[in-house]
Design an enzyme around this catalytic site. Structure first.
Site, PDB file in Angstrom:
ATOM      1  CB  ALA A  10      11.271 148.261  32.888  1.00 17.69           C
ATOM      2  NE  ARG A  15      21.620 142.485  42.617  1.00 17.36           N
ATOM      3  CZ  ARG A  15      20.787 141.461  42.878  1.00 17.36           C
ATOM      4  NH1 ARG A  15      21.239 140.414  43.537  1.00 17.36           N
ATOM      5  NH2 ARG A  15      19.547 141.499  42.491  1.00 17.36           N
ATOM      6  NE  ARG A 332      39.878 142.122   6.929  1.00 19.53           N
ATOM      7  CZ  ARG A 332      40.507 143.194   6.441  1.00 19.53           C
ATOM      8  NH1 ARG A 332      41.777 143.090   6.033  1.00 19.53           N
ATOM      9  NH2 ARG A 332      39.888 144.342   6.345  1.00 19.53           N
ATOM     10  CG  ASN A 376      50.522 127.116  -6.505  1.00 14.45           C
ATOM     11  OD1 ASN A 376      50.165 126.211  -5.778  1.00 14.45           O
ATOM     12  ND2 ASN A 376      51.625 127.816  -6.285  1.00 14.45           N
TER      13      ASN A 376
HETATM   14  C1  UD1 Z   1      11.359 138.732  41.492  1.00  8.19           C
HETATM   15  C2  UD1 Z   1      10.174 138.235  42.331  1.00  8.19           C
HETATM   16  C3  UD1 Z   1      10.649 137.077  43.219  1.00  8.19           C
HETATM   17  C4  UD1 Z   1      11.257 135.993  42.370  1.00  8.19           C
HETATM   18  C5  UD1 Z   1      12.377 136.541  41.486  1.00  8.19           C
HETATM   19  C6  UD1 Z   1      12.831 135.478  40.502  1.00  8.19           C
HETATM   20  C7  UD1 Z   1       8.737 140.153  42.775  1.00  8.19           C
HETATM   21  C8  UD1 Z   1       8.313 141.147  43.774  1.00  8.19           C
HETATM   22  N1  UD1 Z   1       9.685 139.296  43.156  1.00  8.19           N
HETATM   23  O1  UD1 Z   1      12.301 139.270  42.405  1.00  8.19           O
HETATM   24  O2  UD1 Z   1       9.553 136.559  43.960  1.00  8.19           O
HETATM   25  O3  UD1 Z   1      11.755 134.960  43.184  1.00  8.19           O
HETATM   26  O4  UD1 Z   1      11.897 137.670  40.723  1.00  8.19           O
HETATM   27  O5  UD1 Z   1      13.951 135.910  39.800  1.00  8.19           O
HETATM   28  O6  UD1 Z   1       8.203 140.132  41.684  1.00  8.19           O
HETATM   29  N2  UD1 Z   1      11.320 144.748  36.499  1.00  8.19           N
HETATM   30  C9  UD1 Z   1      10.691 145.753  35.798  1.00  8.19           C
HETATM   31  N3  UD1 Z   1      10.256 146.857  36.469  1.00  8.19           N
HETATM   32  C10 UD1 Z   1      10.422 146.995  37.801  1.00  8.19           C
HETATM   33  C11 UD1 Z   1      11.065 145.969  38.515  1.00  8.19           C
HETATM   34  C12 UD1 Z   1      11.503 144.856  37.833  1.00  8.19           C
HETATM   35  O7  UD1 Z   1      10.532 145.657  34.594  1.00  8.19           O
HETATM   36  O8  UD1 Z   1       9.976 148.028  38.331  1.00  8.19           O
HETATM   37  C13 UD1 Z   1      11.783 143.563  35.758  1.00  8.19           C
HETATM   38  C14 UD1 Z   1      13.287 143.438  35.773  1.00  8.19           C
HETATM   39  O9  UD1 Z   1      13.852 144.033  34.633  1.00  8.19           O
HETATM   40  C15 UD1 Z   1      13.495 141.920  35.775  1.00  8.19           C
HETATM   41  C16 UD1 Z   1      12.234 141.386  36.440  1.00  8.19           C
HETATM   42  O10 UD1 Z   1      11.279 142.416  36.400  1.00  8.19           O
HETATM   43  O11 UD1 Z   1      13.562 141.437  34.447  1.00  8.19           O
HETATM   44  C17 UD1 Z   1      12.479 140.934  37.878  1.00  8.19           C
HETATM   45  O12 UD1 Z   1      12.887 142.041  38.622  1.00  8.19           O
HETATM   46  P1  UD1 Z   1      13.928 141.928  39.809  1.00  8.19           P
HETATM   47  O13 UD1 Z   1      14.092 143.257  40.413  1.00  8.19           O
HETATM   48  O14 UD1 Z   1      15.139 141.213  39.352  1.00  8.19           O
HETATM   49  O15 UD1 Z   1      13.063 141.025  40.811  1.00  8.19           O
HETATM   50  P2  UD1 Z   1      13.632 140.121  41.960  1.00  8.19           P
HETATM   51  O16 UD1 Z   1      13.977 140.964  43.132  1.00  8.19           O
HETATM   52  O17 UD1 Z   1      14.659 139.218  41.424  1.00  8.19           O
END
Ligand code: UD1
Ligand code: CA
Length: 457
Positions: A10, A15, A332, A376
């Site tokens: 979600a 970034r 194509r 041909n």
């Molecule tokens: C998370 C972990 C961290 C781990 C890292 C690995 C937590 C608090 N931290 O951090 O310990 O080392 O992943 O990559 O869990 N997402 C949602 N809803 C939200 C927030 C996130 O669906 O409200 C999903 C994002 O789409 C993503 C995943 O969860 O696919 C991870 O979220 P992200 O914000 O990237 O977590 P990190 O800060 O990387």
């Protein structure tokens, strides 16, 4: 065995600086989230729920042919909150749920299987997939107690000086006992530096209740998350290397794996040789003993045994055995080229069938045509398929010889065993056995150059 998984997908992926939701960015031709789904399916995990929010409709559309269910997270309040949103998916289930993230596409089938086995065999209430890394920046750290057991996970931003030194990181992938997970999700708070509900806090809650928590450490390359375009290219590179290695193990020669780009679902037969600069996309199948000389793009096509291709583009088409394509041909969609045929330089073929042993060697356009075998095409033949309003069909029989620079104005039919004189513009049917000539007769005006004083001595 019935197995469930939730994929968190979600997040926005700020970034990435993209209009596209992060999990729909592709690695080796496939959306990251779909790569995770496909890997889980190979492990017989058939009950998969995606938590979606940002770009929910797009994510749903790109994943709907994979038979997953969806939970909606309206506001992204953290990974713990994301899993809370999947409550109705988990309700009434017991046993294990595995949790993955849609932005970590490098996890392999073997590792997922090993992970779930480890969780079950250890009778853990939660198991974390971890890795030892050189640079742990940004990741949650695995904090172990004096017995070496996992005590908690601390997010980078919440780490003490001491905790920052830990180089065992949380992959964000877990197995949970569903009942324990449900109880503890309700207890999460957002008392932390990011004001988010951290899924990682469930670990400490479980530990405080004397629940068994396990951790299994795997190759850091399998758990890499993608948060930026640079990390996307790193993930792509790791996956590409793995795929190319797999093809080489299956008997394909890849001269330079660093410059050979093969999508995830491509199949390649043994003794095929691939030179640098080839991009092979989608669901392409390349059979045995083909040679792909440098610099072609082949997408969603079937290439039969023994075909040679060089510097060409082939889209959604079929190439028959031992046929040669290129250099510089453009085939194509919806074209079907027969066996032992030749499609040479600067030839464009669109939505056409070309029979066996037919040669279209240079500078020719064939569109919306059915061409028989043993024909041909002279240099510079054009099938005039478009009258400004509609595309018309051309039918050419077997053993037709078309002289250079002929136009065939569609709709038109050329029967078997015929010849078309060079420079002809054919607008009417050519009957079996005929020679068709459709050009003005040559006129020579004797002495014209001298009369005009144009001769250069
Ligand atoms: C998370 C972990 C961290 C781990 C890292 C690995 C937590 C608090 N931290 O951090 O310990 O080392 O992943 O990559 O869990 N997402 C949602 N809803 C939200 C927030 C996130 O669906 O409200 C999903 C994002 O789409 C993503 C995943 O969860 O696919 C991870 O979220 P992200 O914000 O990237 O977590 P990190 O800060 O990387
Ligand atoms: Ca992440």
């Amino acid at each position: 065995m019935y197995k469930s998984a939730v994929i968190l997908a979600a997040g926005k992926g700020k970034r990435m600086k993209s209009n596209l939701p992060k999990v729909l960015h592709k690695v080796c031709g496939k959306e990251m989230v779909n790569q995770v789904v496909d890997t889980l399916r190979k492990c017989d995990i058939n009950d998969i729920d995606l938590v979606i929010g940002n770009g929910a409709e797009e994510v749903r559309k790109s994943t709907e042919n994979r038979g997953v269910t969806y939970s909606i997270q309206e506001e992204q309040l953290g990974t713990g909150h994301a899993l809370m949103c999947a409550k109705s998916f988990l309700q009434g289930k017991d046993g294990v749920v595995a949790v993955f993230t849609g932005d970590a596409p490098l996890i392999t089938e073997d590792t997922v299987k090993r992970f779930i086995e480890f969780h079950k065999n250890g009778q853990y209430k939660a198991t974390i997939l971890t890795a030892i890394v050189q640079d742990a920046t940004g990741y949650g750290r695995i904090i172990r107690n004096e017995h070496g057991e996992v005590a908690k996970i601390v997010e980078h931003k919440d780490c003490t000086e001491e905790e920052l030194k830990v180089n065992e990181i949380n992959s964000g992938m877990y197995c949970f006992d569903i009942k324990e997970l449900m109880i503890n999700l309700d207890k999460l708070n957002n008392n932390n530096s990011q004001g988010e509900y951290y899924l990682t806090d469930v670990i400490e809650l479980l530990k405080n209740k004397e629940c068994k928590v396990g951790a299994i450490s795997v190759d850091a390359n399998e758990i890499k998350g993608v948060n930026s375009r640079a990390q996307l290219s790193e993930a792509e590179e790791i996956l590409r290397y793995r795929l190319n290695k797999m093809h080489m193990e299956n008997g394909v020669t890849i001269i330079d794996p660093k410059t050979t780009y093969i999508d995830l679902d491509v199949e390649i037969g043994s003794d095929t040789i691939i030179y640098p600069g080839n991009v092979i996309e989608g669901k392409t199948v390349i059979k045995k003993g083909c040679t792909l000389y440098p610099n072609s793009r082949i997408k969603d096509s079937v290439i039969d045994e023994g075909v040679n291709i060089q510097s060409s583009v082939i889209l959604e088409s079929h190439i028959g055995r031992n046929t040669t394509v290129g250099p510089f041909a453009y085939i194509r969609p919806e074209s079907n080229i027969g066996e032992n045929a030749r499609i040479g330089d600067f030839v464009e073929i669109k939505k056409s069938t070309i029979g066996n042993n037919t040669k279209v060697s240079h500078l020719t356009y064939i569109g919306d045509a059915e061409v028989g075998s043993g024909c041909n095409f002279g240099c510079g033949t054009v099938i005039v398929n478009y009258d400004g309003k509609v595309k018309n069909k051309t039918i050419i029989g077997d053993n037709v010889f078309i002289g250079c620079n002929a136009n065939l104005v569609a709709p038109v039919e050329v029967e078997d065993d015929t010849y078309i004189g060079a420079g002809s513009t054919i607008t009417k049917k050519v009957p079996n056995g005929a020679l068709a000539l459709a050009r003005t007769k040559q006129v020579n005006i004797e002495g014209w150059v001298d009369k005009k004083g144009l001769r250069k001595k």
